[in-house]
Design a protein around this motif. Sequence first.
Motif, PDB file in Angstrom:
ATOM      1  N   ARG A   2       0.929  -1.436  -0.215  1.00  0.00           N
ATOM      2  CA  ARG A   2      -0.026   0.162   0.238  1.00  0.00           C
ATOM      3  C   ARG A   2       1.102   1.611  -0.168  1.00  0.00           C
ATOM      4  NH1 ARG A   2      -4.427  -2.775   4.243  1.00  0.00           N
ATOM      5  NH2 ARG A   2      -4.541  -4.587   2.853  1.00  0.00           N
ATOM      6  N   THR A   3       1.779   1.059  -0.925  1.00  0.00           N
ATOM      7  CA  THR A   3       2.802   2.052  -0.484  1.00  0.00           C
ATOM      8  C   THR A   3       3.509   2.492  -2.194  1.00  0.00           C
ATOM      9  OG1 THR A   3       4.950   0.744  -0.617  1.00  0.00           O
ATOM     10  CG2 THR A   3       3.848   1.769   1.503  1.00  0.00           C
ATOM     11  N   LYS A   4       3.561   3.429  -2.819  1.00  0.00           N
ATOM     12  CA  LYS A   4       4.501   3.242  -3.929  1.00  0.00           C
ATOM     13  C   LYS A   4       5.497   4.482  -3.767  1.00  0.00           C
ATOM     14  CE  LYS A   4       2.764   4.387  -8.363  1.00  0.00           C
ATOM     15  NZ  LYS A   4       3.832   3.060  -9.400  1.00  0.00           N
ATOM     16  N   ARG A   5       7.070   4.446  -4.255  1.00  0.00           N
ATOM     17  CA  ARG A   5       7.786   5.337  -4.574  1.00  0.00           C
ATOM     18  C   ARG A   5       8.276   5.495  -6.002  1.00  0.00           C
ATOM     19  NH1 ARG A   5      13.178   3.158  -1.022  1.00  0.00           N
ATOM     20  NH2 ARG A   5      12.058   4.278   0.429  1.00  0.00           N
ATOM     21  N   GLU A   6       8.470   6.933  -5.924  1.00  0.00           N
ATOM     22  CA  GLU A   6       8.886   8.014  -7.493  1.00  0.00           C
ATOM     23  C   GLU A   6       9.761   8.633  -6.724  1.00  0.00           C
ATOM     24  OE1 GLU A   6       7.153   7.799 -10.165  1.00  0.00           O
ATOM     25  OE2 GLU A   6       5.652   5.683  -9.448  1.00  0.00           O
ATOM     26  N   ASN A   7      10.590   9.801  -8.123  1.00  0.00           N
ATOM     27  CA  ASN A   7      11.443  10.511  -7.717  1.00  0.00           C
ATOM     28  C   ASN A   7      10.622  11.052  -8.968  1.00  0.00           C
ATOM     29  OD1 ASN A   7      13.842   8.792  -6.925  1.00  0.00           O
ATOM     30  ND2 ASN A   7      12.976   7.261  -8.137  1.00  0.00           N
ATOM     31  N   THR A   8      11.217  12.516  -8.323  1.00  0.00           N
ATOM     32  CA  THR A   8      11.016  13.725  -9.271  1.00  0.00           C
ATOM     33  C   THR A   8      11.573  13.760 -10.310  1.00  0.00           C
ATOM     34  OG1 THR A   8      11.961  15.027  -8.332  1.00  0.00           O
ATOM     35  CG2 THR A   8       9.581  14.471  -7.095  1.00  0.00           C
ATOM     36  N   LEU A   9      10.950  14.070 -11.535  1.00  0.00           N
ATOM     37  CA  LEU A   9      12.245  14.279 -12.853  1.00  0.00           C
ATOM     38  C   LEU A   9      11.542  15.302 -13.329  1.00  0.00           C
ATOM     39  CD1 LEU A   9      12.411  10.566 -13.735  1.00  0.00           C
ATOM     40  CD2 LEU A   9      14.142  11.441 -12.849  1.00  0.00           C
ATOM     41  N   TYR A  10      10.252  15.677 -13.544  1.00  0.00           N
ATOM     42  CA  TYR A  10      10.177  16.380 -14.477  1.00  0.00           C
ATOM     43  C   TYR A  10       9.156  18.169 -14.096  1.00  0.00           C
ATOM     44  CZ  TYR A  10      10.736  12.560 -18.176  1.00  0.00           C
ATOM     45  OH  TYR A  10      11.401  11.519 -18.226  1.00  0.00           O
ATOM     46  N   PRO A  11       9.659  19.652 -14.089  1.00  0.00           N
ATOM     47  CA  PRO A  11       8.613  20.405 -14.068  1.00  0.00           C
ATOM     48  C   PRO A  11       7.314  20.752 -13.900  1.00  0.00           C
ATOM     49  CG  PRO A  11       9.810  20.936 -15.597  1.00  0.00           C
ATOM     50  CD  PRO A  11      10.604  19.613 -15.419  1.00  0.00           C
ATOM     51  N   GLY A  12       6.460  21.026 -13.398  1.00  0.00           N
ATOM     52  CA  GLY A  12       4.894  20.957 -13.298  1.00  0.00           C
ATOM     53  C   GLY A  12       4.175  20.360 -12.222  1.00  0.00           C
ATOM     54  N   ARG A  13       2.796  20.381 -12.203  1.00  0.00           N
ATOM     55  CA  ARG A  13       2.548  20.007 -11.116  1.00  0.00           C
ATOM     56  C   ARG A  13       1.411  18.917 -11.408  1.00  0.00           C
ATOM     57  NH1 ARG A  13       0.220  23.807  -7.495  1.00  0.00           N
ATOM     58  NH2 ARG A  13       1.430  25.865  -7.361  1.00  0.00           N
ATOM     59  N   HIS A  14       2.155  17.610 -10.781  1.00  0.00           N
ATOM     60  CA  HIS A  14       1.844  16.396 -11.587  1.00  0.00           C
ATOM     61  C   HIS A  14       0.692  15.336 -10.102  1.00  0.00           C
ATOM     62  CE1 HIS A  14       4.770  16.868 -14.204  1.00  0.00           C
ATOM     63  NE2 HIS A  14       6.176  17.117 -12.939  1.00  0.00           N
TER      64      HIS A  14
END
Length: 440
Positions: free
Chosen positions: A405-417
């Motif tokens: 029940r978790t998810k890991r991501e990385n910030t790569l691109y500018p914007g309001r995701h």
Amino acid sequence: MKLIAYHDAFLRDTVNLNRSRLDQLGNRVSSIVSALEKDDEVGDILVRHIPQGSWSHNTIIKPLNNHEFDADILVELKEQADWSERDYITAVRDAFKRSTTYKPLVRKKNRCVRIGYNNDCHVDVVPYIKLSDGRQVIVNWAEEKFEGTNPDGFTAWMKEHDELALKNLRKVLRLLKYLRDYKQTFTIPSVILTLLVAERVTSWDADQRYKDVPTALKNMLNDLDQWLDMYPLMPWLEDPSCPGTYFNHRWNEDQYKSFKKRVKKYAAWVNEAYYEPDKTTSLTAWQRVFGNGFKAPAVALSAAASESAPPTPVRLERAPNEQYIEELGFNINLTHVAHIDATALMDGWRKKDLRRLRWLARNCQLDFRVTTDVQEPYDVYWKVRNVGVAEHRLRGEITADDGRRTKRENTLYPGRHYVEAYIVKDGQVRAMDRHGVPIE
């Protein structure tokens, strides 16, 4: 009938706090903060002030039935190693007592110092401290303890849901506050009302469900009524921006039961008014909800202009591989609540609550965790949607959770995701939540 123009006029002429009062409130807050800045003792430890509550959320209304309109501001004070919890409220109160202007207006409350004015207004000044262990807290005087808070995060959370609701959430909240103060048949703190109503707002079919004020009011009330039906007793009311902090101590069981009963009644009244095809009969039904102040606008609009407001689309243009949860064979039956909490790993070692950050830098690690009041067993699905300059990688696929029940991501691109989580049980989406991810 919807009577959209009538709702707009009612908000403008009867419900909304007029601009002169808002300007006066802003001037008073500026003067209050200036007095603290000039104080010989508090001035040295004052960091900043933060608008909070109805004023910050743009849900403040005109006072009626001897109610006052108010502003909540947090004044951030530097942590003092030799102070007790109560000392922070005492220091702020004493600063006002030293002021010839504010001495006759000041009154200590449990979590704040109140400055009361004679013309139906007061300002609650809440001491707010960032502790050395990283916690952000306010003071509970009666219990002599700190309470966790996330002022910027709660405001950001509310505004996220207002954006999903095409900025009609704030208008619905004003109408419900007016209903509370006009009818005087139920009692609920504004922060809890904001929590309960905003939690019902979802991205699913938002461009239709919230396309105008009466439609948003009808759907939010019915969704709230359906959710309250699951809880004979007051459920846990967790601050969505500050996990582990609850608002239950600000309400009681009798007030909860009364509120639940009235929501069911008023939802039925709103449904009757909304679906009544005869305009005169519909107006009478709306007036049963809001009183005779709900009436035709002073300047009549054409039928086309008054009854058809084009919705602002919520969904972005579909990405090449984007999926929508209802297209995967799941029925949407949003009866429960889900909350996504997110932390950002900064500089490779510092973890911060994502809602406490206005923007993220690139190359940060993000960890999302979803919680829900849906009873197990259930399945979790995730969706990550990139927007903006990430055009070559506009994600939007829906993937099954791996059981954690978790998810890991990385910030790569500018914007309001954004990231969405779906709680699926018996082939139905019972709850969902969205968390914004703003990247510089």
